[in-house]
Design a protein around this motif. Structure first.
Motif, PDB file in Angstrom:
ATOM      1  N   PRO A  17      -4.992  24.257 -17.521  1.00  0.00           N
ATOM      2  CA  PRO A  17      -4.483  23.337 -18.543  1.00  0.00           C
ATOM      3  C   PRO A  17      -5.018  21.906 -18.373  1.00  0.00           C
ATOM      4  O   PRO A  17      -5.116  21.173 -19.352  1.00  0.00           O
ATOM      5  CB  PRO A  17      -2.972  23.391 -18.322  1.00  0.00           C
ATOM      6  N   ILE A 102      -3.437  36.278 -19.735  1.00  0.00           N
ATOM      7  CA  ILE A 102      -2.782  36.325 -21.051  1.00  0.00           C
ATOM      8  C   ILE A 102      -3.730  35.817 -22.126  1.00  0.00           C
ATOM      9  O   ILE A 102      -3.958  36.479 -23.148  1.00  0.00           O
ATOM     10  CB  ILE A 102      -1.475  35.504 -21.014  1.00  0.00           C
ATOM     11  N   ASP A 103      -4.317  34.649 -21.903  1.00  0.00           N
ATOM     12  CA  ASP A 103      -5.242  34.095 -22.900  1.00  0.00           C
ATOM     13  C   ASP A 103      -6.519  34.925 -22.986  1.00  0.00           C
ATOM     14  O   ASP A 103      -7.052  35.135 -24.077  1.00  0.00           O
ATOM     15  CB  ASP A 103      -5.600  32.645 -22.545  1.00  0.00           C
ATOM     16  N   ILE A 190      -0.535  25.213 -31.374  1.00  0.00           N
ATOM     17  CA  ILE A 190       0.007  24.865 -30.059  1.00  0.00           C
ATOM     18  C   ILE A 190       0.793  23.573 -30.231  1.00  0.00           C
ATOM     19  O   ILE A 190       0.241  22.542 -30.595  1.00  0.00           O
ATOM     20  CB  ILE A 190      -1.125  24.689 -29.027  1.00  0.00           C
ATOM     21  N   GLU A 191       2.109  23.633 -30.000  1.00  0.00           N
ATOM     22  CA  GLU A 191       2.942  22.450 -30.232  1.00  0.00           C
ATOM     23  C   GLU A 191       3.037  21.572 -28.997  1.00  0.00           C
ATOM     24  O   GLU A 191       3.101  20.363 -29.086  1.00  0.00           O
ATOM     25  CB  GLU A 191       4.339  22.880 -30.674  1.00  0.00           C
ATOM     26  N   SER A 192       3.070  22.212 -27.825  1.00  0.00           N
ATOM     27  CA  SER A 192       3.114  21.407 -26.604  1.00  0.00           C
ATOM     28  C   SER A 192       2.648  22.246 -25.430  1.00  0.00           C
ATOM     29  O   SER A 192       2.745  23.469 -25.451  1.00  0.00           O
ATOM     30  CB  SER A 192       4.535  20.894 -26.341  1.00  0.00           C
ATOM     31  N   VAL A 193       2.110  21.575 -24.432  1.00  0.00           N
ATOM     32  CA  VAL A 193       1.695  22.237 -23.201  1.00  0.00           C
ATOM     33  C   VAL A 193       2.301  21.464 -22.043  1.00  0.00           C
ATOM     34  O   VAL A 193       2.115  20.267 -21.919  1.00  0.00           O
ATOM     35  CB  VAL A 193       0.151  22.233 -23.041  1.00  0.00           C
ATOM     36  N   GLU A 194       3.080  22.161 -21.259  1.00  0.00           N
ATOM     37  CA  GLU A 194       3.707  21.498 -20.129  1.00  0.00           C
ATOM     38  C   GLU A 194       3.165  22.148 -18.865  1.00  0.00           C
ATOM     39  O   GLU A 194       3.394  23.334 -18.636  1.00  0.00           O
ATOM     40  CB  GLU A 194       5.223  21.699 -20.229  1.00  0.00           C
ATOM     41  N   ALA A 195       2.422  21.370 -18.095  1.00  0.00           N
ATOM     42  CA  ALA A 195       1.858  21.936 -16.864  1.00  0.00           C
ATOM     43  C   ALA A 195       2.988  22.310 -15.922  1.00  0.00           C
ATOM     44  O   ALA A 195       3.959  21.567 -15.760  1.00  0.00           O
ATOM     45  CB  ALA A 195       0.922  20.939 -16.209  1.00  0.00           C
ATOM     46  N   VAL A 196       2.903  23.513 -15.369  1.00  0.00           N
ATOM     47  CA  VAL A 196       3.893  23.926 -14.380  1.00  0.00           C
ATOM     48  C   VAL A 196       3.418  23.383 -13.051  1.00  0.00           C
ATOM     49  O   VAL A 196       2.397  23.809 -12.520  1.00  0.00           O
ATOM     50  CB  VAL A 196       4.015  25.455 -14.336  1.00  0.00           C
ATOM     51  N   GLU A 204      -2.068  29.997  -5.437  1.00  0.00           N
ATOM     52  CA  GLU A 204      -1.452  30.703  -6.549  1.00  0.00           C
ATOM     53  C   GLU A 204      -1.449  32.197  -6.281  1.00  0.00           C
ATOM     54  O   GLU A 204      -2.389  32.723  -5.697  1.00  0.00           O
ATOM     55  CB  GLU A 204      -2.291  30.454  -7.798  1.00  0.00           C
ATOM     56  N   ARG A 206      -1.773  34.810  -8.336  1.00  0.00           N
ATOM     57  CA  ARG A 206      -2.870  35.516  -8.989  1.00  0.00           C
ATOM     58  C   ARG A 206      -4.169  35.132  -8.298  1.00  0.00           C
ATOM     59  O   ARG A 206      -4.460  33.958  -8.146  1.00  0.00           O
ATOM     60  CB  ARG A 206      -2.928  35.073 -10.440  1.00  0.00           C
ATOM     61  N   GLN A 255       6.888  37.365  -9.423  1.00  0.00           N
ATOM     62  CA  GLN A 255       7.129  38.810  -9.407  1.00  0.00           C
ATOM     63  C   GLN A 255       5.841  39.621  -9.415  1.00  0.00           C
ATOM     64  O   GLN A 255       4.977  39.442 -10.264  1.00  0.00           O
ATOM     65  CB  GLN A 255       7.978  39.190 -10.622  1.00  0.00           C
TER      66      GLN A 255
END
Lengths: 328, 258
Positions: A17, A102-103, A190-196, A204, A206, A255
């Protein structure tokens, strides 16, 4: 327009992101280099192309096709698919490799549907035989190996993250800018992107090379810290069974299993995890599996290379101090 | 608001799942077939909307073997108004492309404002069909939603991708897929099961949809090899005799893992 190699493999680079090259790139370019000449596609915000192309070349991209656009911040999937369609038209690749994220799955699905190309999903590797490109899959939780190929035309392949160990040699940077005419296909906004923000410096889950995972056997959120301690001692990412997530010991993004993340690390340590099939599905392609569980009949021992029947609360602290001892 | 929910019959993961090594197809006799849980959750999203919106019409749709009719009927018992079952021997070995083209043709025939699917099935774990449907139907895709809000002319939700949480919104018509973060499905009650018997249940063949399964001019993905993986040999299992942790450390060091 430069000529592209006849054995081109188009690799779709993913960015994080905040615009950096995602970790999936190394495996995708490595896999591509074994079956042809890797040509990478980067769809990035204006100004980010040179840095990204340099990183991609270092990971083995012979050419980096670059599309600079801000539309990927506003629209879901479609801008990447438009860019990929333009790149495929220019390169005429034998295969298109995309991360099975996912993308990545969305881009692969829409592109395959648009271009009428055959699609192979969640491959753990690719190879080339006399007839062309073959994708290798591990299905039904790793119980079967299946190969697939296209009847003709390019094969679109989504590659499981962390599954490919091959790495390509670095090449000189070659950037080529690509013109894309928008398809006008309807897309979600895309309305908003919030970095986790992962507060820890842990890798990470994955794509991690080492994973330490905890299950219901840990008993409480406080005691789940033991999993974190061992992970930190090994520089490992943290995983969890669905039971541990459902019990609230750890957030759901950790998970591992059928409804979570699938991992293929070098080392997977399962602590207090019984090893239901739904969990094993997500981890049994790990190269080495270590399990600690009180129950000698826990199914996790059926897949463990090294299993200890015992109490995690005595075995793991001893393991951590043995590892610390060795470092000294 | 017409909502088409795509469901799938899958081998129950609680049983043994087998592939036929001759045909490469799922061995349906080896395990009990169930409605995939993620499809049930997708149906629940639609039913929850219908609970408060009288204009909602829910259609469950599945491309599946003839024997799956009973499983699909469960969707009617849970509350869907009608069912569409696409079944054809020619589709038994359908790849993702043929599956998506067939479903898209059926969805177009049925009509839709919103298509809801699960994000990943428990058997194929492909996860690309929703995006393929969106492309073929020429509508937006919003996949892997962990929350969904359906409004009169749009659908919005949250998707948790690697490293970020993204809010998205699509104008209808659209295709969405949902994750297991959404609520469990309701159980069909007796009234629902009885009512299901009277609900429209349409069975379609590939030809009904103008689909030619053996059209060789279309690129397909074919299975070229299949092998049962030798069961992962269980390695060493020891009973902790006070040195379990040390023994693991030795194993890790010996195998250059620590």
């Amino acid at each position: 327009m430069t000529d592209h190699p006849a054995d081109a493999i188009l690799v779709v680079l993913e960015t994080t992101p905040n615009g950096e090259l995602a970790t999936s790139a190394a495996g995708l370019l490595g896999a591509a280099s074994r079956i042809g000449t890797p040509v990478a596609l980067a769809v990035v915000a204006p100004g980010q192309a040179p840095a990204l192309a340099e990183q991609a070349a270092a990971l083995g991209a012979a050419t980096v096709l670059v599309v600079e656009t801000t539309s990927t911040h506003a629209e879901l999937t479609v801008p990447q698919v438009d860019a990929l369609a333009a790149a495929a038209a220019v390169v005429a690749p034998h295969a298109v490799l995309i991360s099975n994220s996912i993308d990545g799955r969305d881009v692969a699905g829409r592109f395959a549907a648009r271009s009428g190309a055959a699609i192979a999903v969640d491959a753990i590797g690719v190879s080339r035989d006399d007839e062309g490109i073959v994708a290798h899959h591990s299905v039904y939780g790793g119980a079967y190996n299946v190969d697939s190929a296209a009847t003709f035309g390019p094969l679109v392949v989504t590659v499981r993250q962390g599954a490919v160990d091959a790495r390509a040699e670095a090449r000189p940077v070659a950037i080529e800018s690509l013109d894309v005419s928008p398809s006008g296909a309807a897309s979600a906004a895309i309305e908003s992107v919030e970095a986790v923000t992962e507060t820890s410096s842990r890798p990470e889950l994955r794509g991690a090379t080492r994973v330490v995972a905890g299950g219901r056997g840990l008993g409480s959120t406080e005691k789940f810290a033991l999993v974190e301690d061992l992970a930190d001692a090994l520089g490992a990412a943290i995983g969890a069974s669905r039971a541990a997530v459902d019990a609230g010991y750890i957030p759901a993004n950790h998970q591992v299993g059928q409804t979570g993340v699938s991992v293929s690390p070098q080392l997977y340590i399962a602590l207090g995890i019984s090893g239901a099939i739904q969990h094993r599905t997500g981890m049994q392609t790990a190269k080495n599996i270590v399990a600690v569980n009180k129950d000698p009949d826990a199914p996790i021992f059926e897949v463990a290379d090294f299993g200890v029947v015992g109490d995690v609360f005595t075995v793991v602290p001893q393991l951590i101090s043995a590892l610390a001892e060795r470092k000294r | 608001m017409k909502i088409v929910v795509i469901v799938k019959e899958v081998p129950d993961t609680y049983g043994e799942r087998r592939l036929d090594l001759e045909t490469g197809l799922a061995d349906r006799a080896a395990s009990e077939a169930v409605l995939d849980e993620i499809g049930e959750r997708a149906l629940e999203v639609a039913l929850a909307y219908a609970d408060s919106h009288d204009d909602a019409e829910i259609v469950v749709m599945s491309m599946a073997a003839e024997s799956a009719a009973a499983t699909i009927r469960k969707g009617l018992a849970m509350g869907a108004a009608s069912a569409v079952h696409i079944t054809d021997p020619g589709l038994a070995a359908a790849d993702l492309g043929l599956t998506a083209r067939t479903l898209a043709a059926a969805i177009r025939r049925t009509g839709f404002d919103l298509v809801i699917a699960g994000n990943l099935s428990t058997d194929g774990s492909g996860g690309v069909v929703p995006a393929m449907l969106a492309e073929l139907l020429d509508v937006p895709n919003a996949t892997a939603l962990s929350s969904v809000e359906i409004a009169a002319g749009s659908v919005s939700g949250t998707r948790n991708i690697d490293g970020a949480t993204v809010r998205v919104k699509a104008e209808l018509p659209a295709v969405i897929s949902i994750t297991e973060a959404l609520p469990d499905a309701r159980l069909p009650n007796f009234k629902g099961i009885m009512a299901a018997k009277k609900k429209p249940f349409e069975t379609l063949s590939a030809a009904d949809l103008g689909i030619e399964p053996e059209d060789l001019s279309v690129a397909m993905s074919i299975m070229t090899a299949i092998a049962e993986k030798p069961p992962r040999a269980a390695g060493v299992k020891i009973i902790d005799a006070g040195d379990g942790g040390t023994r693991i450390a030795e194993f890790l060091i010996e195998n250059r893992l620590a």
